[in-house]
Design an enzyme around this catalytic site. Structure first.
Site, PDB file in Angstrom:
ATOM      1  CG  ASP A  75      42.702  62.030   4.479  1.00 36.81           C
ATOM      2  OD1 ASP A  75      42.470  62.732   3.484  1.00 36.81           O
ATOM      3  OD2 ASP A  75      43.829  61.564   4.735  1.00 36.81           O
ATOM      4  CG  HIS A 127      46.828  65.601   5.111  1.00 36.81           C
ATOM      5  ND1 HIS A 127      45.715  65.485   5.926  1.00 36.81           N
ATOM      6  CD2 HIS A 127      46.522  64.963   3.960  1.00 36.81           C
ATOM      7  CE1 HIS A 127      44.776  64.793   5.287  1.00 36.81           C
ATOM      8  NE2 HIS A 127      45.240  64.476   4.091  1.00 36.81           N
ATOM      9  CG  HIS A 152      42.361  65.182   0.493  1.00 39.28           C
ATOM     10  ND1 HIS A 152      43.460  64.992   1.304  1.00 39.28           N
ATOM     11  CD2 HIS A 152      42.416  66.478   0.084  1.00 39.28           C
ATOM     12  CE1 HIS A 152      44.155  66.120   1.368  1.00 39.28           C
ATOM     13  NE2 HIS A 152      43.526  67.041   0.637  1.00 39.28           N
ATOM     14  CD  GLU A 160      43.643  60.804  -1.973  1.00 36.06           C
ATOM     15  OE1 GLU A 160      44.708  60.162  -2.075  1.00 36.06           O
ATOM     16  OE2 GLU A 160      43.501  61.728  -1.144  1.00 36.06           O
TER      17      GLU A 160
END
Length: 247
Positions: free
Chosen positions: A146, A139, A210, A207
């Protein structure tokens, strides 16, 4: 019609072996841009600012190329759906806060784990705050998002878990293994995954929310020798990026 049907295809396991050699970063100097209503089907809901996390951003920033590929993803996503962004570029201080917070939550939920096991489990859900090229926080590059699937009005749909939930169900392919548990969530995850990967993003398998593009995490998954997005350092004022530079 073929492309539209393919967004409903099952999510396949990623069996690619990561490159063991160090991945170089040839910084493209592509700017960070704000996501603020440029597209009627992209909605920005900066979740960490809503959670009042210190130094969090009031708006979502991504690299210019990431925004272009989000538009590509929408071009194959059925028009009754939208994309809802929870996070993009993330200041280093926020990454530090999140890692500490998640480590505390893991320790509370699993009191039998050792410190080393707590650290390992925490890293499944949040990257260790590092500026080292080999372990660069995705990030921090502006090349990670996200994201979730929304309806046409930008209301987030149920993809089977809460965002950032520490759960086996958060793995992207969970409902591929247990489709009858939540058939609708399985379908939504397929839609999100397929439209994003068709646009050039890669997904972090732990995830479902993501996705990466052009950073080191992306380069490892596509087995590229280099990435174009390195770390971005930003000056934050009143929860906005006042200025930024590439490091």
């Amino acid at each position: 019609m073929h492309i539209k049907k393919s967004v409903f295809h099952p999510i396949t396991a990623n069996n690619a072996s990561f490159l063991s050699s160090k991945i170089a970063v040839g910084e493209s100097f592509e700017p960070l841009i704000k996501i603020e209503g440029q597209h009627p089907r992209i909605f920005a809901k900066p979740i960490y600012h809503q959670q009042k996390i210190p130094n969090s951003l009031q708006v979502i920033y991504v690299r210019e190329g990431v925004y272009e590929r989000l538009q590509e993803a929408l071009s194959v996503l059925p028009k009754i759906y939208s994309l809802v962004l929870y996070d993009g570029y993330r200041p280093f201080q926020v990454q530090q806060y999140l890692f500490t917070h998640f480590a505390q939550e893991v320790a509370q939920r699993f009191p039998h784990l050792s410190e080393q096991e707590i650290d390992s489990e925490t890293r499944r859900y949040v990257a260790f705050p590092s500026l080292d090229c080999a372990h660069l926080v995705p990030h921090l590059t502006g090349g990670a998002v996200d994201i979730t699937l929304g309806d046409i009005n930008g209301h987030a749909l149920n993809l089977g878990t809460a965002f950032d939930e520490i759960s086996a169900k958060s793995t992207t392919r969970y409902f591929e293994q247990f489709p009858n548990e939540n058939h609708k969530a399985c379908t939504y995850r397929r839609l999100l995954y397929n439209c994003m990967t068709m646009a050039g993003f890669t997904n972090y398998s732990e995830e479902w929310w993501h996705y990466d593009y052009n950073n080191i995490a992306w380069a490892r998954r596509v087995q590229a020798q280099s990435a174009s997005y390195g770390a971005v350092q930003a000056v934050i004022h009143n929860h906005y990026v006042k200025e930024f530079n590439f490091i």
